[in-house]
Design a protein around this motif. Structure first.
Motif, PDB file in Angstrom:
ATOM      1  N   GLY A 377       0.840  -1.184   0.000  1.00 21.33           N
ATOM      2  CA  GLY A 377       0.000   0.000   0.000  1.00 21.33           C
ATOM      3  C   GLY A 377       0.882   1.242   0.000  1.00 21.33           C
ATOM      4  N   THR A 378       0.363   2.330  -0.515  1.00 21.68           N
ATOM      5  CA  THR A 378       1.176   3.534  -0.708  1.00 21.68           C
ATOM      6  C   THR A 378       1.700   4.105   0.601  1.00 21.68           C
ATOM      7  OG1 THR A 378      -0.086   4.074  -2.701  1.00 21.68           O
ATOM      8  CG2 THR A 378       1.195   5.845  -1.692  1.00 21.68           C
ATOM      9  N   VAL A 379       0.833   4.301   1.591  1.00 16.53           N
ATOM     10  CA  VAL A 379       1.244   4.912   2.870  1.00 16.53           C
ATOM     11  C   VAL A 379       2.267   4.038   3.582  1.00 16.53           C
ATOM     12  CG1 VAL A 379       0.463   5.639   5.153  1.00 16.53           C
ATOM     13  CG2 VAL A 379      -0.903   6.192   3.127  1.00 16.53           C
ATOM     14  N   ALA A 380       2.010   2.751   3.664  1.00 14.08           N
ATOM     15  CA  ALA A 380       2.937   1.840   4.345  1.00 14.08           C
ATOM     16  C   ALA A 380       4.293   1.822   3.657  1.00 14.08           C
ATOM     17  CB  ALA A 380       2.350   0.434   4.384  1.00 14.08           C
ATOM     18  N   ALA A 381       4.304   1.920   2.345  1.00 11.49           N
ATOM     19  CA  ALA A 381       5.567   1.911   1.598  1.00 11.49           C
ATOM     20  C   ALA A 381       6.417   3.132   1.934  1.00 11.49           C
ATOM     21  CB  ALA A 381       5.291   1.875   0.091  1.00 11.49           C
ATOM     22  N   VAL A 382       5.790   4.305   2.035  1.00 13.62           N
ATOM     23  CA  VAL A 382       6.535   5.531   2.343  1.00 13.62           C
ATOM     24  C   VAL A 382       7.061   5.496   3.772  1.00 13.62           C
ATOM     25  CG1 VAL A 382       6.355   8.040   2.574  1.00 13.62           C
ATOM     26  CG2 VAL A 382       5.259   6.893   0.652  1.00 13.62           C
ATOM     27  N   VAL A 383       6.231   5.062   4.719  1.00 10.58           N
ATOM     28  CA  VAL A 383       6.667   4.983   6.124  1.00 10.58           C
ATOM     29  C   VAL A 383       7.803   3.972   6.273  1.00 10.58           C
ATOM     30  CG1 VAL A 383       5.953   4.351   8.466  1.00 10.58           C
ATOM     31  CG2 VAL A 383       4.442   5.736   7.021  1.00 10.58           C
ATOM     32  N   PHE A 384       7.705   2.852   5.574  1.00 10.05           N
ATOM     33  CA  PHE A 384       8.777   1.854   5.603  1.00 10.05           C
ATOM     34  C   PHE A 384      10.086   2.454   5.110  1.00 10.05           C
ATOM     35  CE2 PHE A 384      11.191  -1.230   3.003  1.00 10.05           C
ATOM     36  CZ  PHE A 384      11.583  -2.108   4.000  1.00 10.05           C
ATOM     37  N   GLY A 385      10.023   3.219   4.028  1.00  9.74           N
ATOM     38  CA  GLY A 385      11.233   3.841   3.492  1.00  9.74           C
ATOM     39  C   GLY A 385      11.868   4.809   4.463  1.00  9.74           C
ATOM     40  N   GLY A 386      11.057   5.653   5.101  1.00  8.43           N
ATOM     41  CA  GLY A 386      11.591   6.592   6.086  1.00  8.43           C
ATOM     42  C   GLY A 386      12.223   5.882   7.276  1.00  8.43           C
ATOM     43  N   THR A 387      11.602   4.794   7.718  1.00 12.51           N
ATOM     44  CA  THR A 387      12.140   4.028   8.844  1.00 12.51           C
ATOM     45  C   THR A 387      13.485   3.400   8.492  1.00 12.51           C
ATOM     46  OG1 THR A 387       9.884   3.526   9.583  1.00 12.51           O
ATOM     47  CG2 THR A 387      11.661   2.161  10.472  1.00 12.51           C
ATOM     48  N   MET A 388      13.607   2.867   7.298  1.00 10.79           N
ATOM     49  CA  MET A 388      14.879   2.288   6.863  1.00 10.79           C
ATOM     50  C   MET A 388      15.973   3.343   6.790  1.00 10.79           C
ATOM     51  SD  MET A 388      14.499  -0.923   6.612  1.00 10.79           S
ATOM     52  CE  MET A 388      16.061  -1.286   5.804  1.00 10.79           C
ATOM     53  N   THR A 389      15.613   4.571   6.427  1.00 13.20           N
ATOM     54  CA  THR A 389      16.584   5.656   6.400  1.00 13.20           C
ATOM     55  C   THR A 389      17.129   5.933   7.797  1.00 13.20           C
ATOM     56  OG1 THR A 389      15.483   6.665   4.497  1.00 13.20           O
ATOM     57  CG2 THR A 389      16.938   8.082   5.795  1.00 13.20           C
ATOM     58  N   LEU A 390      16.240   5.975   8.796  1.00 12.65           N
ATOM     59  CA  LEU A 390      16.672   6.202  10.180  1.00 12.65           C
ATOM     60  C   LEU A 390      17.595   5.090  10.659  1.00 12.65           C
ATOM     61  CD1 LEU A 390      13.345   7.424  11.857  1.00 12.65           C
ATOM     62  CD2 LEU A 390      15.154   8.777  10.803  1.00 12.65           C
ATOM     63  N   GLY A 394      21.641   5.338  11.971  1.00 11.33           N
ATOM     64  CA  GLY A 394      22.082   4.791  13.251  1.00 11.33           C
ATOM     65  C   GLY A 394      23.207   3.783  13.097  1.00 11.33           C
ATOM     66  N   ILE A 395      23.082   2.899  12.128  1.00 10.00           N
ATOM     67  CA  ILE A 395      24.114   1.881  11.905  1.00 10.00           C
ATOM     68  C   ILE A 395      25.421   2.518  11.447  1.00 10.00           C
ATOM     69  CG2 ILE A 395      24.758  -0.083  10.451  1.00 10.00           C
ATOM     70  CD1 ILE A 395      21.764  -0.862  10.448  1.00 10.00           C
ATOM     71  N   THR A 396      25.330   3.498  10.536  1.00 12.24           N
ATOM     72  CA  THR A 396      26.534   4.172  10.043  1.00 12.24           C
ATOM     73  C   THR A 396      27.269   4.891  11.172  1.00 12.24           C
ATOM     74  OG1 THR A 396      25.507   4.499   7.872  1.00 12.24           O
ATOM     75  CG2 THR A 396      27.424   5.862   8.396  1.00 12.24           C
ATOM     76  N   ALA A 397      26.533   5.613  12.008  1.00 11.95           N
ATOM     77  CA  ALA A 397      27.153   6.332  13.126  1.00 11.95           C
ATOM     78  C   ALA A 397      27.822   5.384  14.103  1.00 11.95           C
ATOM     79  CB  ALA A 397      26.097   7.177  13.839  1.00 11.95           C
ATOM     80  N   TRP A 398      27.251   4.189  14.251  1.00  8.40           N
ATOM     81  CA  TRP A 398      27.768   3.226  15.232  1.00  8.40           C
ATOM     82  C   TRP A 398      29.013   2.510  14.722  1.00  8.40           C
ATOM     83  CZ3 TRP A 398      26.198  -2.421  15.638  1.00  8.40           C
ATOM     84  CH2 TRP A 398      26.781  -3.008  16.769  1.00  8.40           C
ATOM     85  N   VAL A 399      28.976   2.065  13.457  1.00 13.41           N
ATOM     86  CA  VAL A 399      30.069   1.220  12.951  1.00 13.41           C
ATOM     87  C   VAL A 399      31.224   2.023  12.359  1.00 13.41           C
ATOM     88  CG1 VAL A 399      28.432  -0.632  12.439  1.00 13.41           C
ATOM     89  CG2 VAL A 399      29.094   0.955  10.620  1.00 13.41           C
ATOM     90  N   SER A 400      31.048   3.338  12.122  1.00 10.95           N
ATOM     91  CA  SER A 400      32.099   4.112  11.466  1.00 10.95           C
ATOM     92  C   SER A 400      32.405   5.408  12.224  1.00 10.95           C
ATOM     93  CB  SER A 400      31.704   4.433  10.021  1.00 10.95           C
ATOM     94  OG  SER A 400      32.725   5.131   9.361  1.00 10.95           O
ATOM     95  N   PRO A 401      33.112   5.326  13.344  1.00 11.18           N
ATOM     96  CA  PRO A 401      33.478   6.548  14.076  1.00 11.18           C
ATOM     97  C   PRO A 401      34.369   7.474  13.262  1.00 11.18           C
ATOM     98  CG  PRO A 401      34.636   4.625  14.951  1.00 11.18           C
ATOM     99  CD  PRO A 401      33.606   4.106  14.011  1.00 11.18           C
ATOM    100  N   THR A 402      35.167   6.919  12.344  1.00 12.59           N
ATOM    101  CA  THR A 402      36.025   7.763  11.497  1.00 12.59           C
ATOM    102  C   THR A 402      35.187   8.691  10.639  1.00 12.59           C
ATOM    103  OG1 THR A 402      37.705   6.027  11.394  1.00 12.59           O
ATOM    104  CG2 THR A 402      37.813   7.755   9.720  1.00 12.59           C
ATOM    105  N   PHE A 403      34.141   8.152  10.041  1.00 11.31           N
ATOM    106  CA  PHE A 403      33.260   8.986   9.233  1.00 11.31           C
ATOM    107  C   PHE A 403      32.468   9.947  10.111  1.00 11.31           C
ATOM    108  CE2 PHE A 403      29.217   9.865   7.093  1.00 11.31           C
ATOM    109  CZ  PHE A 403      29.694  10.403   5.910  1.00 11.31           C
TER     110      PHE A 403
END
Length: 419
Positions: A377-390, A394-403
Motif C-alpha cells: 500500500g502507498t502509505v505503508a511503503a513511504v513509512v517503511f522507506g523513512g524508517t529504513m533511512t533512520l 544509526g548503523i553508520t554512526a555506530w560502525v564508522s566513528p572515522t566517518f
C-alpha cells in the motif's frame, strides 16, 4: 571566504546557466512522463518501471562513461550529452502528439516512452561525470567548496522550478506542449555552452586500458573512507526514502489536489533545498562535516515518515519542504567531499561511481517505492522507506566513528595553500 567567489568567474556563470537549463528540462520531463504514464495506466508499478528503465543503462554504463570522461575534452563531451537529451525530448514530444495517442495502442505508447527513458539513462551516465569534471577546470582549487555550493544550489533551484512548471503546464497547455517547452530548454543550454572554451585534458594516462582505468577508479573510491562513507549513506537513504516517486498517487488518490497540487508537492523539496543552499554560501558546512551529514539524513527520514502518514495537503507540503532542506545540506557536504578529495585525473571515474551510488538510487528508489506500494500500500511503503533511512543513519554512526568525526577544514586550507 567570499560567498560569491565562484561567481566572479565569467565561465562559471555561463556553466550555471547551462546546468540550470539542463536540470530544469530533465526534472520537468521526468514529472511530465510520470503524470502521463500514471494517467494512462493507473498502476503504481508503472511509476517504478520508469525509474527502472533509466537506472539499468545508467548503472551498467557508468564506469565506462567515467573512463571516457577522464580521457576526453569536457566541453565538447557535454555538447554531445545535451544533443542526446534533445533528441530524446523531441521523441517524447512526438509520442505525445494527439494523433499518435489516438492511433497507437496504449501499450505501444508506453513501450515507446520506456525506450526513450532507457536511452536517457545512457545519456545521464555521461552527463553527471562530465559536469563534475568541468567545474574543476573552470574555477581555481581554492574555491572548490564555494563552486560546489553554487552548483548544487543551481541544481536545486532548477529542481524547484522544473517540477512546479511541469504541474502547472500539464494543467494549462497539456502534456504535448509541455514536452515542447522541455526541448526548447535543451536548445537554450546548447547555445550558452558554446560560449565556454575548450578545456585541457589533465589526465597523464591518456590511452590507458579501460579495465585498468576502471580498477584504479574503484580502488580509489573504496579506499577513501570519506568518499565511500558519504556515497553509501546517501545511496541507502535515497533508495528507501524515494517517496517523491509516489507523488502522482498522493496527488490524485490520497490528497485529491490534481495536477497543480502535484506540481506544488513535487516542487516543495527542491524549494527547501534551494533556500538551505543559498544560506550555506554564507555558512560553510565543512566543519564537523560527518556529524552534520548524519544529522541531515536522519532529519530526512523523519520528514518522509511524516509525509507518508499525512492526509493534509499543507502538512504534506511542509514535510516535503523540510525534507528538501536537510537533503540540501547532505548534498552540499557530499559534493564538497568529492571535490576536495578527488584528484583531477580521476574526476570522471569518481563521479561515475557517485552516479551509481547516489544518482541511480533515485531511480532504484522509484522502483522500490512502486513495488512496495503495490505490495504494502502507498502509505505503508513511504513509512517503511523513512524508517529504513533512520536505521541506516544509526548503523553508520555506530560502525564508522572515522566517518562520524570527519572534518574538512584541513582539506580546505590545503587547497587554498596550493593555489
Amino acid at each position: 571566504m567570499d560567498p560569491y567567489a565562484a561567481l566572479r568567474f565569467k565561465e562559471f556563470n555561463i556553466f550555471l546557466i547551462v546546468r540550470f537549463s539542463m536540470v530544469f528540462a530533465w526534472s520537468m520531463q521526468f514529472i511530465v512522463i510520470e503524470w502521463q504514464v500514471y494517467s494512462m495506466t493507473k498502476d503504481p508499478l508503472s511509476l517504478g518501471i520508469i525509474g527502472l528503465m533509466e537506472v539499468i543503462p545508467a548503472v551498467s554504463t557508468a564506469l565506462f562513461a567515467g573512463h571516457i570522461v577522464d580521457q576526453k575534452e569536457k566541453r565538447n563531451l557535454l555538447i554531445k550529452c545535451i544533443l542526446g537529451f534533445s533528441i530524446i525530448s523531441f521523441g517524447l514530444f512526438a509520442l505525445s502528439l494527439p494523433s499518435v495517442l489516438a492511433e497507437w495502442e496504449t501499450q505501444q505508447v508506453l513501450y515507446g516512452i520506456y525506450f526513450l527513458v532507457f536511452l536517457g539513462g545512457i545519456v545521464r551516465a555521461f552527463l553527471g561525470p562530465t559536469i563534475f569534471s568541468l567545474i574543476a577546470l573552470i574555477v581555481p582549487k581554492r574555491i572548490y567548496p564555494n563552486a560546489a555550493t553554487w552548483s548544487s544550489t543551481t541544481w536545486q533551484l532548477a529542481g524547484v522550478l522544473g517540477p512546479a512548471l511541469a504541474g502547472f503546464s500539464i494543467s494549462w497547455i497539456g502534456v504535448h506542449w509541455s514536452m515542447c517547452v522541455i526541448f526548447g530548454f535543451s536548445v537554450f543550454a546548447l547555445i550558452f555552452l558554446s560560449q565556454i572554451s575548450r578545456k585541457p585534458i589533465l589526465n597523464p594516462k591518456i590511452g590507458e586500458p579501460v579495465f585498468q582505468s576502471l580498477r584504479e577508479g574503484l580502488k580509489f573510491v573504496f579506499g577513501t573512507k570519506a568518499i565511500f562513507g558519504a556515497l553509501t549513506l546517501d545511496m541507502i537513504a535515497v533508495l528507501f526514502g524515494g517517496a517523491v516517486a509516489l507523488l502522482p498517487i498522493y496527488a490524485q488518490d490520497i490528497l485529491h489536489v490534481g495536477a497543480e497540487g502535484f506540481g506544488v508537492l513535487r516542487a516543495a523539496p527542491a524549494v527547501g533545498a534551494a533556500l538551505m543552499m543559498f544560506g550555506s554560501t554564507r555558512f560553510p558546512l565543512h566543519k564537523n562535516a560527518g556529524k552534520k551529514l548524519l544529522l541531515a539524513v536522519f532529519g530526512f527520514g523523519i520528514c518522509i515518515i511524516v509525509f507518508g502518514l499525512s492526509t493534509s495537503f499543507w502538512l504534506s507540503v511542509a514535510a516535503l519542504f523540510l525534507s528538501g532542506g536537510v537533503d540540501g545540506i547532505s548534498m552540499i557536504i557530499r559534493q564538497t567531499i568529492l571535490q576536495l578529495k578527488t584528484p583531477d585525473n580521476m574526476r570522471g571515474r569518481v563521479a561515475s561511481v557517485n552516479s551509481m551510488f547516489v544518482g541511480s538510487s533515485n531511480e532504484l528508489g522509484a522502483f522500490e517505492s512502486g513495488v512496495a506500494a503495490k505490495l504494502l500500500g502507498t502509505v505503508a511503503a513511504v513509512v517503511f522507506g523513512g524508517t529504513m533511512t533512520l536505521l541506516t543513519v544509526g548503523i553508520t554512526a555506530w560502525v564508522s566513528p572515522t566517518f562520524r568525526n570527519l572534518d574538512l577544514q584541513d582539506d580546505v586550507k590545503a587547497h587554498e595553500a596550493e593555489d
